[in-house]
Design a protein around this motif. Sequence first.
Motif, PDB file in Angstrom:
ATOM      1  N   HIS A 215       0.838  -1.213   0.000  1.00  0.00           N
ATOM      2  CA  HIS A 215       0.000   0.000   0.000  1.00  0.00           C
ATOM      3  C   HIS A 215       0.871   1.261   0.000  1.00  0.00           C
ATOM      4  CE1 HIS A 215      -3.803  -2.113   0.469  1.00  0.00           C
ATOM      5  NE2 HIS A 215      -3.084  -3.008   1.142  1.00  0.00           N
TER       6      HIS A 215
ATOM      7  N   MET B 212      -2.427  13.167   0.931  1.00  0.00           N
ATOM      8  CA  MET B 212      -3.500  13.620   0.035  1.00  0.00           C
ATOM      9  C   MET B 212      -4.616  14.316   0.800  1.00  0.00           C
ATOM     10  SD  MET B 212      -4.541  11.446  -3.254  1.00  0.00           S
ATOM     11  CE  MET B 212      -4.465   9.822  -2.596  1.00  0.00           C
TER      12      MET B 212
ATOM     13  N   MET C  22     -16.663   8.782  -2.501  1.00  0.00           N
ATOM     14  CA  MET C  22     -16.992   8.946  -1.084  1.00  0.00           C
ATOM     15  C   MET C  22     -17.225  10.418  -0.757  1.00  0.00           C
ATOM     16  SD  MET C  22     -17.306   6.113   0.345  1.00  0.00           S
ATOM     17  CE  MET C  22     -16.818   4.407   0.494  1.00  0.00           C
TER      18      MET C  22
ATOM     19  N   TYR D   2      -2.479   3.792  11.472  1.00  0.00           N
ATOM     20  CA  TYR D   2      -2.695   3.266  10.112  1.00  0.00           C
ATOM     21  C   TYR D   2      -3.123   1.809  10.170  1.00  0.00           C
ATOM     22  CZ  TYR D   2      -1.716   1.846   5.288  1.00  0.00           C
ATOM     23  OH  TYR D   2      -1.840   1.373   4.001  1.00  0.00           O
TER      24      TYR D   2
ATOM     25  N   HIS E 181      -4.439  -0.895   6.732  1.00  0.00           N
ATOM     26  CA  HIS E 181      -4.847  -0.747   5.334  1.00  0.00           C
ATOM     27  C   HIS E 181      -6.307  -1.141   5.169  1.00  0.00           C
ATOM     28  CE1 HIS E 181      -4.663  -4.951   4.242  1.00  0.00           C
ATOM     29  NE2 HIS E 181      -3.467  -5.056   4.791  1.00  0.00           N
ATOM     30  N   HIS E 182      -6.791  -0.935   3.952  1.00  0.00           N
ATOM     31  CA  HIS E 182      -8.234  -0.980   3.708  1.00  0.00           C
ATOM     32  C   HIS E 182      -8.911  -2.272   4.190  1.00  0.00           C
ATOM     33  CE1 HIS E 182     -11.889   0.329   1.830  1.00  0.00           C
ATOM     34  NE2 HIS E 182     -12.001  -0.834   1.220  1.00  0.00           N
TER      35      HIS E 182
ATOM     36  N   ARG F 215      -9.290  -2.501   7.866  1.00  0.00           N
ATOM     37  CA  ARG F 215     -10.368  -1.614   8.344  1.00  0.00           C
ATOM     38  C   ARG F 215     -11.740  -2.203   8.020  1.00  0.00           C
ATOM     39  NH1 ARG F 215      -8.226   4.645   7.156  1.00  0.00           N
ATOM     40  NH2 ARG F 215      -6.030   4.090   7.092  1.00  0.00           N
TER      41      ARG F 215
ATOM     42  N   TYR G 181     -13.141   5.160  14.381  1.00  0.00           N
ATOM     43  CA  TYR G 181     -12.459   5.333  13.084  1.00  0.00           C
ATOM     44  C   TYR G 181     -12.024   6.784  12.861  1.00  0.00           C
ATOM     45  CZ  TYR G 181     -13.266   0.613  11.293  1.00  0.00           C
ATOM     46  OH  TYR G 181     -13.222  -0.740  11.089  1.00  0.00           O
TER      47      TYR G 181
ATOM     48  N   ASP H 258      -5.255   9.531   8.675  1.00  0.00           N
ATOM     49  CA  ASP H 258      -5.906  10.078   7.477  1.00  0.00           C
ATOM     50  C   ASP H 258      -7.400  10.336   7.676  1.00  0.00           C
ATOM     51  OD1 ASP H 258      -7.213   7.581   7.317  1.00  0.00           O
ATOM     52  OD2 ASP H 258      -5.764   6.772   5.909  1.00  0.00           O
ATOM     53  N   ALA H 259      -7.881  10.215   8.924  1.00  0.00           N
ATOM     54  CA  ALA H 259      -9.338  10.270   9.130  1.00  0.00           C
ATOM     55  C   ALA H 259      -9.871  11.698   9.209  1.00  0.00           C
ATOM     56  CB  ALA H 259      -9.704   9.506  10.397  1.00  0.00           C
TER      57      ALA H 259
ATOM     58  N   VAL I 103     -14.313  11.577   4.392  1.00  0.00           N
ATOM     59  CA  VAL I 103     -13.921  10.272   3.845  1.00  0.00           C
ATOM     60  C   VAL I 103     -14.147   9.156   4.860  1.00  0.00           C
ATOM     61  CG1 VAL I 103     -11.485  10.804   4.292  1.00  0.00           C
ATOM     62  CG2 VAL I 103     -12.024   8.975   2.701  1.00  0.00           C
TER      63      VAL I 103
ATOM     64  N   MET J  85     -19.994   2.085   3.756  1.00  0.00           N
ATOM     65  CA  MET J  85     -19.378   0.874   3.216  1.00  0.00           C
ATOM     66  C   MET J  85     -19.212  -0.212   4.272  1.00  0.00           C
ATOM     67  SD  MET J  85     -15.674   0.433   1.497  1.00  0.00           S
ATOM     68  CE  MET J  85     -15.806   0.259  -0.237  1.00  0.00           C
TER      69      MET J  85
HETATM   70  P1  FAD Z   1      -3.757   2.560  -0.708  1.00  0.00           P
HETATM   71  O1  FAD Z   1      -4.290   1.201  -0.518  1.00  0.00           O
HETATM   72  O2  FAD Z   1      -2.368   2.686  -1.189  1.00  0.00           O
HETATM   73  O3  FAD Z   1      -4.759   3.294  -1.725  1.00  0.00           O
HETATM   74  C1  FAD Z   1      -4.399   4.491  -2.405  1.00  0.00           C
HETATM   75  C2  FAD Z   1      -5.332   5.615  -2.074  1.00  0.00           C
HETATM   76  O4  FAD Z   1      -6.637   5.336  -2.523  1.00  0.00           O
HETATM   77  C3  FAD Z   1      -5.480   5.929  -0.608  1.00  0.00           C
HETATM   78  O5  FAD Z   1      -4.421   6.720  -0.141  1.00  0.00           O
HETATM   79  C4  FAD Z   1      -6.810   6.652  -0.554  1.00  0.00           C
HETATM   80  O6  FAD Z   1      -6.650   8.018  -0.789  1.00  0.00           O
HETATM   81  C5  FAD Z   1      -7.581   6.046  -1.722  1.00  0.00           C
HETATM   82  N1  FAD Z   1      -8.590   5.102  -1.239  1.00  0.00           N
HETATM   83  C6  FAD Z   1      -8.532   3.772  -1.195  1.00  0.00           C
HETATM   84  N2  FAD Z   1      -9.697   3.261  -0.758  1.00  0.00           N
HETATM   85  C7  FAD Z   1     -10.490   4.308  -0.485  1.00  0.00           C
HETATM   86  C8  FAD Z   1     -11.799   4.428   0.024  1.00  0.00           C
HETATM   87  N3  FAD Z   1     -12.557   3.359   0.331  1.00  0.00           N
HETATM   88  N4  FAD Z   1     -12.282   5.674   0.212  1.00  0.00           N
HETATM   89  C9  FAD Z   1     -11.555   6.755  -0.080  1.00  0.00           C
HETATM   90  N5  FAD Z   1     -10.313   6.692  -0.577  1.00  0.00           N
HETATM   91  C10 FAD Z   1      -9.794   5.486  -0.775  1.00  0.00           C
HETATM   92  N6  FAD Z   1      -9.518   6.599   4.010  1.00  0.00           N
HETATM   93  C11 FAD Z   1      -9.141   7.827   4.399  1.00  0.00           C
HETATM   94  O7  FAD Z   1      -8.415   8.507   3.681  1.00  0.00           O
HETATM   95  N7  FAD Z   1      -9.557   8.344   5.588  1.00  0.00           N
HETATM   96  C12 FAD Z   1     -10.366   7.640   6.437  1.00  0.00           C
HETATM   97  O8  FAD Z   1     -10.723   8.113   7.496  1.00  0.00           O
HETATM   98  C13 FAD Z   1     -10.762   6.332   6.036  1.00  0.00           C
HETATM   99  N8  FAD Z   1     -11.549   5.591   6.853  1.00  0.00           N
HETATM  100  C14 FAD Z   1     -11.921   4.337   6.462  1.00  0.00           C
HETATM  101  C15 FAD Z   1     -12.767   3.602   7.296  1.00  0.00           C
HETATM  102  C16 FAD Z   1     -13.171   2.333   6.924  1.00  0.00           C
HETATM  103  C17 FAD Z   1     -14.100   1.558   7.792  1.00  0.00           C
HETATM  104  C18 FAD Z   1     -12.734   1.799   5.693  1.00  0.00           C
HETATM  105  C19 FAD Z   1     -13.167   0.449   5.269  1.00  0.00           C
HETATM  106  C20 FAD Z   1     -11.887   2.527   4.864  1.00  0.00           C
HETATM  107  C21 FAD Z   1     -11.480   3.799   5.221  1.00  0.00           C
HETATM  108  N9  FAD Z   1     -10.651   4.579   4.388  1.00  0.00           N
HETATM  109  C22 FAD Z   1     -10.295   5.835   4.787  1.00  0.00           C
HETATM  110  C23 FAD Z   1     -10.250   4.101   3.052  1.00  0.00           C
HETATM  111  C24 FAD Z   1      -8.900   3.353   2.998  1.00  0.00           C
HETATM  112  O9  FAD Z   1      -8.894   2.320   3.931  1.00  0.00           O
HETATM  113  C25 FAD Z   1      -7.704   4.273   3.219  1.00  0.00           C
HETATM  114  O10 FAD Z   1      -7.782   5.366   2.327  1.00  0.00           O
HETATM  115  C26 FAD Z   1      -6.387   3.572   2.953  1.00  0.00           C
HETATM  116  O11 FAD Z   1      -6.271   2.446   3.787  1.00  0.00           O
HETATM  117  C27 FAD Z   1      -5.220   4.507   3.160  1.00  0.00           C
HETATM  118  O12 FAD Z   1      -3.992   3.846   3.035  1.00  0.00           O
HETATM  119  P2  FAD Z   1      -3.053   3.968   1.755  1.00  0.00           P
HETATM  120  O13 FAD Z   1      -2.789   5.395   1.463  1.00  0.00           O
HETATM  121  O14 FAD Z   1      -1.882   3.090   1.975  1.00  0.00           O
HETATM  122  O15 FAD Z   1      -4.007   3.395   0.629  1.00  0.00           O
END
Ligand code: FAD
Length: 511
Positions: free
Chosen positions: A265, A272, A316, A365, A367-368, A371, A393, A399-400, A404, A412
């Motif tokens: 990830h 962002m 979102m 942190y 990952h998705h 969560r 959350y 990132d919360a 979003v 979701m």
């Molecule tokens: P990567 O897996 O590398 O993905 C790249 C980018 O895609 C992320 O940085 C993010 O900007 C975007 N992205 C991916 N999935 C989502 C999604 N479902 N919604 C919006 N953007 C997404 N994301 C947040 O930014 N803030 C939150 O508060 C947040 N809360 C979440 C709560 C729950 C219950 C769930 C299931 C997901 C949540 N997410 C949230 C979405 C996602 O889990 C995170 O964006 C992601 O884990 C961030 O890590 P990364 O940058 O390594 O993501």
Amino acid sequence: MGKTLRLLLGDQLNSEHSWFKEVDDNLIYCMFEMRQETDYVTHHIQKVIGFFSAMRNFSKELKSNGYNVIYYKINDTKNTQKLTDNLSKIIEEKGIKRFEYLLPDEYRLDQQLKDFCTSIAIDSTAVDTEHFYTKRNELKTFYEGKKQYLMENFYRHMRKKHEVLMEGEQPEGGKWNYDKSNRKKWKGNTSIPHYKWFVNDVSEIVSDIKKAEIETIGTLSTKTFSYPINREQSLQQLNYFCEQLLIHFGDFQDAMHTNEVNLFHSRISFAMNLKLINPKTVIDTVIDYYYEHKNDIDISQVEGFVRQIIGWREYMRGMYWALMPDYKKKNELENTNALPDFFWTGNTKMNCLKNAINNSLDNGYAHHIQRLMVTGNYALLTQINPDEVDQWYLGIYVDAIEWVQLPNTRGMSQYADGGLIATKPYVSSGSYINKMSNYCKDCHYSHKEKVTEDACPFNSLYWNFLDDKRQQLGNNHRMGMMYSLLDKMNADKLTELKERAQHIIENADEY
Ligand code: FAD
Ligand code: SF4
């Protein structure tokens, strides 16, 4: 001509904004670290540190580029700790003639600033943040007259509109979505390069937070912050992702492992969401890298990433603005249980939850899939009040931010909107977690057992949930197969499963 005051909120650190095209002595920018923002929920210590660090850096950069900036640190005596009081005082003291602000992404702040503008005697205006691909209400217009808000339709529209991974009118590679090839289990045989952590010294901020006695959760093991805190670091993080992680991003997008917090990830969400980097920069950089390395990187890796950003992230945000403020109160499944204490301590025998929660407490942190399919899955199966789930959350992840976090959690993950965002609840028994991780291998519980003392709690909770929520979910055609299995289940077996589930729900902190 009188002076203009321009407000920058903590998540509006976009150095590429047109506000920063030229220096003008009549413009004063203001930024505040405030109790109003540190206290609306209990945040992770790293989240507060991250915001203050990035804000302090941004104001320093502006000042060194010649801009007038008023910056209130958390313990500054002039700081009233409330946004509108700080603004009113500055407007009066500096004889400000006009007030401008960037459109907030949170409903709460949007209302506060709208109200403020109607209360002041000077002219005011709100300006776009120039961050997202879409405008606030674009998604609402897109779905006008349609019965369902299917993300996939919006995603295809975005691909076409912004010409991302397209060959004329057709998706590059012939398919819009490679989700099915994004589900490999990571077994440790695909090596992950040493992860890129930044070593930002935050000792001054840590002592400021202590002095202000801000209540926080989670830990900070060293006095350094590992996420990017300025645009330059954000670009470094992005390049690192392209060079080292993109090649396997799609494959292991849903995988989980005890030894790996990040897997492949990007960890780019913090940067962002504070707008240190624009989604378009992220997408363009990733796509350029992919085209330069097309022989090595499969389209399924890239499409998976693109979908998250121009698809899910924009979707979102659009849903948030289309559905607020009512959305925040939705609880269609009528869940009322309390969140167990172990969410705040990681103290549970369930290995999947222990790992996902400890990652969250240690790093701000997860990952998705952690969560969604570990903590979210458990919260939904145990029928926790979505208000409590949201609080957790919203506080725990760096990132919360509500725009979003809320649609992801309440929609979701918790299906509290009755299916506006997810077409079916994201729930599973232990077998999904076992399929996607190595958690079950060393767990106190057995993912194969259903009702014995060492049976995986997810197994009984799963059937109990389906049975309890038959009224709300029984007609969902995507749940049809599971309900027909439930219908065929022997009544004694179901009773046994329900008794165990009830015990788990009532004694969550013992499991
Ligand atoms: P990567 O897996 O590398 O993905 C790249 C980018 O895609 C992320 O940085 C993010 O900007 C975007 N992205 C991916 N999935 C989502 C999604 N479902 N919604 C919006 N953007 C997404 N994301 C947040 O930014 N803030 C939150 O508060 C947040 N809360 C979440 C709560 C729950 C219950 C769930 C299931 C997901 C949540 N997410 C949230 C979405 C996602 O889990 C995170 O964006 C992601 O884990 C961030 O890590 P990364 O940058 O390594 O993501
Ligand atoms: Fe989680 Fe159940 Fe697997 Fe244990 S056995 S790790 S509780 S899914």
